[in-house]
Design an enzyme around this catalytic site. Structure first.
Site, short mmCIF file in Angstrom:
data_model
loop_
_atom_site.label_atom_id
_atom_site.label_comp_id
_atom_site.label_asym_id
_atom_site.label_seq_id
_atom_site.Cartn_x
_atom_site.Cartn_y
_atom_site.Cartn_z
N ASP A 11 0.87 -1.17 0.00
CA ASP A 11 0.00 0.00 0.00
C ASP A 11 0.91 1.23 0.00
O ASP A 11 2.10 1.13 0.32
CB ASP A 11 -0.88 -0.03 1.25
CG ASP A 11 -1.71 1.23 1.39
OD1 ASP A 11 -2.39 1.60 0.43
OD2 ASP A 11 -1.66 1.84 2.47
N ASP A 13 -0.10 5.15 0.94
CA ASP A 13 -0.29 6.11 2.03
C ASP A 13 -0.48 5.40 3.36
O ASP A 13 -1.38 4.57 3.51
CB ASP A 13 -1.49 7.00 1.73
CG ASP A 13 -1.40 8.35 2.41
OD1 ASP A 13 -0.37 8.63 3.03
OD2 ASP A 13 -2.36 9.13 2.32
#
Length: 214
Positions: A11, A13
């Site tokens: 991922d 952020d």
């Protein structure tokens, strides 16, 4: 703990970088513009989900497309405060080309902008633009595995959000949770670490050997 895997799916952020200050500013401004009540806005989970999914919780369907364009416009214009999280650059720099990808719930333009602000150039970026169903659906991670040419069960997901961890598990992948935006007790994963500074990777004959501490 040690995990042997063939590909790493990150991922963005909250995992590689943090742009939470920008996210809060932009979504709060958007909510004011759309006259979303404070109660309705507070009840919606922002982190780890696509803008489309968030907006559909708040607005009627006929307003969703325009609202998605507006929030992307706001976030692209607000690049202040994108911070590389601890351990990110060292870990990514140790990985062989073609064995990792970034899988983000942001749009392609926004995801690329945040990565560029952190001087991160992934070999593969899967964004909200590439899938029909975003996290917590497994589609984004399954697409990344397919594009890397790796079986889902041979991938390991790195995530900070419950929605992303749910997606990784649903894809049949190992999961490493980072307690950067949620308390460790809220994260259901094979292993939970503070951040990527607690992770190292070695290339072996069997694949990529992940070692975690903490």
């Amino acid at each position: 703990m040690k995990i042997t895997t063939q590909a790493l799916l990150f991922d963005n952020d909250g995992t590689l970088v943090s742009s939470m200050d920008s996210v809060v500013r932009c979504w709060s401004r958007w909510a004011r513009e759309e006259r979303v009540t404070a109660e309705a806005f507070a009840a919606v989970q922002l982190h780890g989900r696509t803008a489309v999914a968030i907006i559909r919780d708040l607005l009627p369907e006929e307003r969703v497309a325009a609202a998605v364009r507006r929030i992307e416009e706001l976030e692209l214009a607000d690049a202040d405060g994108v911070v590389v999280l601890p351990g990110t650059l060292a870990l990514l720099g140790s990985l062989p080309a073609g064995r990792w990808a970034v899988v983000t719930s942001a749009t392609g333009r926004l995801g690329a902008a945040r990565l560029a602000a952190a001087a991160i150039d992934p070999p593969l970026l899967i964004s909200a633009d590439d899938v029909t169903h975003g996290k917590p659906d497994p589609e984004p991670f399954l697409l990344a595995a397919r594009k890397l040419g790796v079986r889902p069960e041979d991938c390991t997901v790195f995530e900070d959000a419950p929605a992303g961890l749910t997606a990784g598990r649903a894809a049949g992948m190992r999961t490493v949770a980072l307690a950067t935006t949620h308390a460790a007790a809220e994260l259901d994963a094979d292993v939970v670490v503070t951040d990527l500074s607690a992770v190292s990777v070695q290339v072996t004959d069997a694949g990529l050997e992940i070692t975690t501490a903490g």
